[in-house]
Design an enzyme around this catalytic site. Structure first.
Site, short mmCIF file in Angstrom:
data_model
loop_
_atom_site.label_atom_id
_atom_site.label_comp_id
_atom_site.label_asym_id
_atom_site.label_seq_id
_atom_site.Cartn_x
_atom_site.Cartn_y
_atom_site.Cartn_z
N ARG A 46 0.86 -1.17 0.00
CA ARG A 46 0.00 0.00 0.00
C ARG A 46 0.90 1.23 0.00
NH1 ARG A 46 2.38 1.96 3.78
NH2 ARG A 46 0.86 3.62 3.75
N GLY A 47 0.27 2.41 -0.14
CA GLY A 47 1.06 3.62 -0.30
C GLY A 47 1.17 3.91 -1.79
N ALA A 48 0.92 5.18 -2.16
CA ALA A 48 0.77 5.51 -3.59
C ALA A 48 1.96 5.09 -4.46
CB ALA A 48 0.48 7.00 -3.72
N ARG A 88 -7.28 -0.09 -6.93
CA ARG A 88 -7.51 0.97 -5.92
C ARG A 88 -7.65 2.29 -6.67
NH1 ARG A 88 -4.14 1.16 -0.59
NH2 ARG A 88 -6.06 2.22 0.09
N GLN A 197 -2.07 2.63 9.89
CA GLN A 197 -0.76 2.65 9.21
C GLN A 197 0.29 3.36 10.05
OE1 GLN A 197 -3.66 3.34 7.76
NE2 GLN A 197 -3.72 2.77 5.60
N ASP A 238 -1.75 10.88 -2.13
CA ASP A 238 -2.15 9.82 -3.06
C ASP A 238 -2.49 10.39 -4.43
OD1 ASP A 238 -2.80 8.73 -0.22
OD2 ASP A 238 -2.53 7.03 -1.58
N ASN A 248 -4.94 12.59 0.68
CA ASN A 248 -4.08 11.69 1.45
C ASN A 248 -4.99 10.94 2.42
OD1 ASN A 248 -1.39 10.72 2.14
ND2 ASN A 248 -1.63 11.80 4.07
N LYS A 249 -4.41 10.11 3.23
CA LYS A 249 -5.15 9.26 4.16
C LYS A 249 -6.19 10.06 4.95
CE LYS A 249 -4.95 5.80 4.45
NZ LYS A 249 -5.94 4.98 3.68
O1 MRU Z 1 -4.45 3.30 2.15
P1 MRU Z 1 -2.97 3.47 2.05
O2 MRU Z 1 -2.22 2.88 3.20
O3 MRU Z 1 -2.44 2.99 0.71
O4 MRU Z 1 -2.77 5.03 2.11
C1 MRU Z 1 -1.47 5.55 2.01
C2 MRU Z 1 -1.39 7.02 2.20
O5 MRU Z 1 -2.38 7.70 2.36
C3 MRU Z 1 -0.03 7.63 2.07
O6 MRU Z 1 0.09 8.73 2.91
C4 MRU Z 1 0.20 8.07 0.62
O7 MRU Z 1 -0.04 7.00 -0.24
C5 MRU Z 1 1.55 8.60 0.40
S1 MRU Z 1 2.73 7.32 0.39
C6 MRU Z 1 4.26 7.91 0.04
#
Ligand code: MRU
Length: 343
Positions: A46-48, A88, A197, A238, A248-249
């Site tokens: 996970r994470g963009a 996603r 996270q 994201d 973002n999250k």
């Molecule tokens: O749902 P996730 O864990 O994929 O969400 C991740 C985030 O919101 C991160 O902050 C974002 O992807 C930046 S990662 C460098």
């Protein structure tokens, strides 16, 4: 670094299983695009930027088993690419990584490359995307250095670290770069409900690197800001709209508003692949709804009344007026974003 988020080894993509951290450090190997889609959906990765790299490898795997007729090949390949992108919806990096492979596949076939040559070309491109991501994160960190005081406490939300990228991280990359430059940095990590996270991943990866981190729950951020215990906020993103609004999250928007109220600079760190020129502002960013079980249950146990109504948007969009600067591989970009992002 004591772990690798994504690796390509002997024809397989190896992902650290982020659903098992921090208690278990386990890896899963993937050799086909379907199972990588499941890995992305189930948040093994996970994470963009990390799902961008994984998506690129999934697109390469998607050429396996296709017809040797070029038109049929392209037709089926393009459908598979859409399937990967749909895994996603919010992080634009996924689409970006897949489309980079898709474009190269189309171009290579137009140039008359054989399927064998195509495979070699695409594997190399995916490997380049992975390596580039680490290099970009390091550049983002370097470009942010002048914004980070020599001694400070930084609040971060979610995990935008090595685990969310091919390595090093965006927001946590800024922190790593500051520490490597000799700055005395302490980190406050928001727990980041409901998927945690922050408490599971950010604390773990910073502790692995011996970076001073304190875990707080999301609803404590305002309290510590008001007490003067937080000097700045750095988060990842994201998807960033053309005007600088940043998704973002979930919970990031609240942190940004609290930061403004308390006169604390709020920064976003992200590579240009996170910026979506085609979306005018934050309102247009698609927001993923996650399964409600993430809220109704804790460690497999129901913690809410049966049948309760629940909403679970995984992201929110922070309007650009709250963002002091966006740290990118091209340096720190400040408002007006609509002009400065596109120079
Ligand atoms: O749902 P996730 O864990 O994929 O969400 C991740 C985030 O919101 C991160 O902050 C974002 O992807 C930046 S990662 C460098």
């Amino acid at each position: 670094m004591s772990f690798k988020t994504i690796e390509f080894i002997e024809g397989k993509v190896r992902l650290i299983d982020q659903t098992r951290l921090p208690q278990h450090k386990e890896y899963i190997d993937y050799d086909n695009y379907k199972s990588l889609i499941v890995g992305i959906k189930d948040m093994i990765v996970r994470g963009a930027p990390a799902i961008g790299v994984t998506g690129a490898y999934a697109a390469v795997f998607a050429i396996k088993g296709l017809s040797s007729d070029k038109d049929a090949f392209i037709n089926e390949f393009d459908k598979r690419c859409i399937e990967i992108i749909d895994a996603r919806p919010t992080a634009v990096n996924l689409e970006w990584g897949v489309k980079r492979i898709q474009y190269l596949a189309h171009e290579s076939l137009k140039e008359g490359k054989s399927f064998e040559e195509l495979s070699t070309i695409l594997y190399k491109e995916a490997a380049d995307i992975l390596e580039e991501d680490i290099a970009l994160c390091k550049k983002i960190g370097q470009g942010a250095l002048s914004f980070i005081p020599d001694k400070c406490t930084i609040l971060t939300h979610c995990n935008a670290g090595a685990l969310a990228t091919a390595g090093y991280g965006t927001a946590l990359g800024v922190i790593r770069a500051a520490v490597e430059a000799g700055k005395e940095v302490k980190v406050f990590a928001d727990e980041t409900r409901p998927y945690n996270q922050g408490s599971r991943l950010t604390t773990w990866e910073l502790m692995e690197d011996n970076i001073d981190v304190t875990l707080i729950t999301d609803n404590m951020a305002g309290h510590f800001m008001k007490k003067g215990m937080i000097d700045l906020v750095v988060v990842g993103a994201d998807r960033i709209a053309a005007n600088g609004d940043a998704a973002n999250k979930i919970g990031t928007y609240s942190v940004a508003v609290l930061a403004k109220e308390n006169n604390i600079p709020f920064y976003v760190a992200a590579p240009y692949s996170t910026i979506d020129k085609n979306i005018k502002d934050g309102e247009g960013i698609p927001i993923e709804e996650r399964p409600i079980v993430e809220i109704t249950h804790s460690c497999g146990q129901r913690v809410t009344p049966e049948g309760v109504k629940v909403l679970n948007p995984a992201f929110d969009a922070t309007p650009n007026k709250y963002i002091r600067a966006i740290f990118t591989e091209k340096g720190a970009i400040e408002a007006p974003y609509i002009e400065n992002l596109w120079r």
